[in-house]
Design a protein around this motif. Structure first.
Motif, PDB file in Angstrom:
ATOM      1  N   ARG A  37       1.511  -1.189  -0.134  1.00 57.25           N
ATOM      2  CA  ARG A  37       0.009  -0.040  -0.052  1.00 57.25           C
ATOM      3  C   ARG A  37       0.669   0.800  -0.271  1.00 57.25           C
ATOM      4  NH1 ARG A  37      -5.652  -0.183   1.810  1.00 57.25           N
ATOM      5  NH2 ARG A  37      -6.664  -2.504   1.143  1.00 57.25           N
ATOM      6  N   THR A  38       1.621   1.373   0.764  1.00 57.89           N
ATOM      7  CA  THR A  38       2.255   2.755   0.992  1.00 57.89           C
ATOM      8  C   THR A  38       3.306   2.098  -0.581  1.00 57.89           C
ATOM      9  OG1 THR A  38       3.491   2.046   2.995  1.00 57.89           O
ATOM     10  CG2 THR A  38       5.077   3.763   1.321  1.00 57.89           C
ATOM     11  N   VAL A  39       3.482   1.460  -1.446  1.00 55.45           N
ATOM     12  CA  VAL A  39       4.020   1.774  -3.071  1.00 55.45           C
ATOM     13  C   VAL A  39       3.171   2.428  -3.451  1.00 55.45           C
ATOM     14  CG1 VAL A  39       5.018   0.124  -4.937  1.00 55.45           C
ATOM     15  CG2 VAL A  39       5.924  -0.374  -2.732  1.00 55.45           C
ATOM     16  N   LEU A  40       1.419   1.581  -3.559  1.00 56.71           N
ATOM     17  CA  LEU A  40       0.499   2.565  -4.445  1.00 56.71           C
ATOM     18  C   LEU A  40       0.163   3.712  -4.226  1.00 56.71           C
ATOM     19  CD1 LEU A  40      -1.219  -0.787  -4.639  1.00 56.71           C
ATOM     20  CD2 LEU A  40      -0.595   0.024  -6.137  1.00 56.71           C
ATOM     21  N   ALA A  41       0.898   4.381  -2.918  1.00 54.48           N
ATOM     22  CA  ALA A  41       0.287   5.465  -2.118  1.00 54.48           C
ATOM     23  C   ALA A  41       1.024   6.281  -3.123  1.00 54.48           C
ATOM     24  CB  ALA A  41       0.170   5.731  -0.952  1.00 54.48           C
ATOM     25  N   ARG A  42       2.560   6.005  -3.538  1.00 56.23           N
ATOM     26  CA  ARG A  42       3.388   6.622  -3.939  1.00 56.23           C
ATOM     27  C   ARG A  42       3.656   6.745  -5.344  1.00 56.23           C
ATOM     28  NH1 ARG A  42       7.868   3.895  -3.260  1.00 56.23           N
ATOM     29  NH2 ARG A  42       8.492   2.870  -4.695  1.00 56.23           N
ATOM     30  N   GLU A  43       3.359   5.544  -6.246  1.00 54.50           N
ATOM     31  CA  GLU A  43       3.099   5.493  -7.764  1.00 54.50           C
ATOM     32  C   GLU A  43       1.501   5.474  -7.951  1.00 54.50           C
ATOM     33  OE1 GLU A  43       5.580   4.764  -9.224  1.00 54.50           O
ATOM     34  OE2 GLU A  43       6.866   4.633  -7.571  1.00 54.50           O
ATOM     35  N   ARG A  44       0.606   5.090  -7.912  1.00 55.75           N
ATOM     36  CA  ARG A  44      -0.856   5.121  -8.140  1.00 55.75           C
ATOM     37  C   ARG A  44      -1.342   5.578  -7.100  1.00 55.75           C
ATOM     38  NH1 ARG A  44      -0.710   3.934 -13.486  1.00 55.75           N
ATOM     39  NH2 ARG A  44      -3.572   3.422 -13.348  1.00 55.75           N
ATOM     40  N   PRO A  45      -1.271   6.969  -7.092  1.00 56.10           N
ATOM     41  CA  PRO A  45      -2.424   6.821  -5.448  1.00 56.10           C
ATOM     42  C   PRO A  45      -3.829   7.228  -6.587  1.00 56.10           C
ATOM     43  CG  PRO A  45      -1.490   8.978  -6.312  1.00 56.10           C
ATOM     44  CD  PRO A  45      -0.766   7.792  -7.663  1.00 56.10           C
ATOM     45  N   ASP A  46      -3.853   7.421  -7.217  1.00 56.12           N
ATOM     46  CA  ASP A  46      -5.795   7.194  -7.596  1.00 56.12           C
ATOM     47  C   ASP A  46      -6.584   6.239  -7.750  1.00 56.12           C
ATOM     48  OD1 ASP A  46      -5.040  10.085  -7.243  1.00 56.12           O
ATOM     49  OD2 ASP A  46      -4.858  10.234  -9.271  1.00 56.12           O
ATOM     50  N   ASP A  47      -5.619   5.429  -8.533  1.00 53.13           N
ATOM     51  CA  ASP A  47      -6.618   3.432  -8.328  1.00 53.13           C
ATOM     52  C   ASP A  47      -6.960   2.644  -6.579  1.00 53.13           C
ATOM     53  OD1 ASP A  47      -5.086   3.807 -10.161  1.00 53.13           O
ATOM     54  OD2 ASP A  47      -3.542   2.568 -10.033  1.00 53.13           O
ATOM     55  N   THR A  76      -9.992   6.102 -10.843  1.00 51.11           N
ATOM     56  CA  THR A  76      -9.082   5.947 -11.969  1.00 51.11           C
ATOM     57  C   THR A  76     -10.286   4.384 -12.635  1.00 51.11           C
ATOM     58  OG1 THR A  76      -7.503   4.179 -11.391  1.00 51.11           O
ATOM     59  CG2 THR A  76      -6.898   6.298 -11.504  1.00 51.11           C
ATOM     60  N   GLY A  77     -11.035   4.043 -11.949  1.00 52.99           N
ATOM     61  CA  GLY A  77     -11.428   2.588 -12.116  1.00 52.99           C
ATOM     62  C   GLY A  77     -10.706   1.549 -12.829  1.00 52.99           C
TER      63      GLY A  77
END
Length: 269
Positions: A60-70, A84-85
């Motif tokens: 989740r930390t990676v996603l907060a940085r790389e893909r925060p809108d997913d 983003t869908g």
């Protein structure tokens, strides 16, 4: 949802970043004498460990940085909405019972999905250092023997097939009877593989995986990997199974049809 080549490459990159982030968190505690498992079950033992929670938090930390809108759907920390869908579906340790027993058949499951189901998935086994990945026209395994393409095997009928499931009882009594009706006609039946069973199907080692009582995070990554390797994964009626339930994964359409007919006959006969 249409995803262009640039978008596909970006999703693949992030998926592997997630697997890279989860690996050390799981290995830190695997086979550790002091590992403690809490029970989150209701009537049946359903273990969770510090490794489950740490691995999901790392992803989740990676996603907060790389893909925060997913959006995110994870086993340990639930759902985070997005715009983003696309939804990242995470199981930080699929097979925690195996994990606390020291068997190397658990794995980290990662997929990215739209409303129609998973588009790309990873089954990662950190201890063996094997990573099975599939989607967007790719299906590969990277491990101790290098990198090679994944392909489900063909040319076997049910009498020559190997079938896997995780628990001998499978699900309800009726579901268990249905599974064993299929298994009784197969050449070999094995138990206890968790997500690794699906990886073996994609790698051409086994022919069928049949399970029940699954959640979305249990099955979405296997769907992506097996489909990319030429197999088929549905529910026991032949419909979509990416939201969980009863799963039937097969190496070929013929095996899938044969197994599904037996399952249905047993359930409704």
């Amino acid at each position: 949802m249409m995803i262009d080549a640039t978008g596909q490459a970006e999703l693949i990159r992030v998926a592997h970043l997630l697997a890279d982030a989860a690996r050390p968190e799981t290995l830190m505690h695997f086979r550790a004498p002091a590992l403690v498992a809490d029970d989150k079950g209701d009537g049946a033992f359903d273990p969770v460990t510090v490794a489950d929670r740490a691995a999901e938090q790392a992803m989740r930390t990676v996603l907060a940085r790389e893909r925060p809108d997913d959006a995110i759907l994870g086993e340990e920390y639930g759902h985070k909405p997005g715009t983003t869908g696309l939804t990242w579906v995470l199981d930080p340790i699929d097979g925690t019972r195996g994990y606390i027993s020291g068997t190397p058949t658990w794995g980290v499951l990662i997929s990215v999905a739209d409303k129609t189901g998973p588009k790309y998935g990873i089954i990662d086994q950190p201890y063996i250092s094997e990573r099975f990945a599939g989607g967007f026209g790719q299906a590969t395994v990277t491990g101790p023997q290098g990198t090679r393409d994944l392909a489900c095997r063909s040319g076997r009928d049910l009498a020559d097939a190997t079938v896997l499931t995780t628990f001998p009882e499978v699900g309800s009594k009726a579901e268990g009877r249905a599974f064993h009706a299929v298994a009784s006609q197969a050449k070999l039946t094995r138990y206890g593989m968790d997500c690794y069973g699906y990886a073996l199907l994609a790698a051409g080692q086994v022919d069928l995986v049949i399970e029940a009582g699954l959640n979305a995070y249990d099955i979405q990554a296997p769907i992506a990997v097996i489909t990319a390797a030429g197999g088929i994964v549905t529910d026991w009626q032949g419909g979509p199974v990416h939201n969980g339930g009863r799963a039937l994964a097969a190496a070929t359409p013929a095996l899938h049809a044969a197994a599904m007919e037996i399952l249905q006959d047993s359930l409704h006969g």
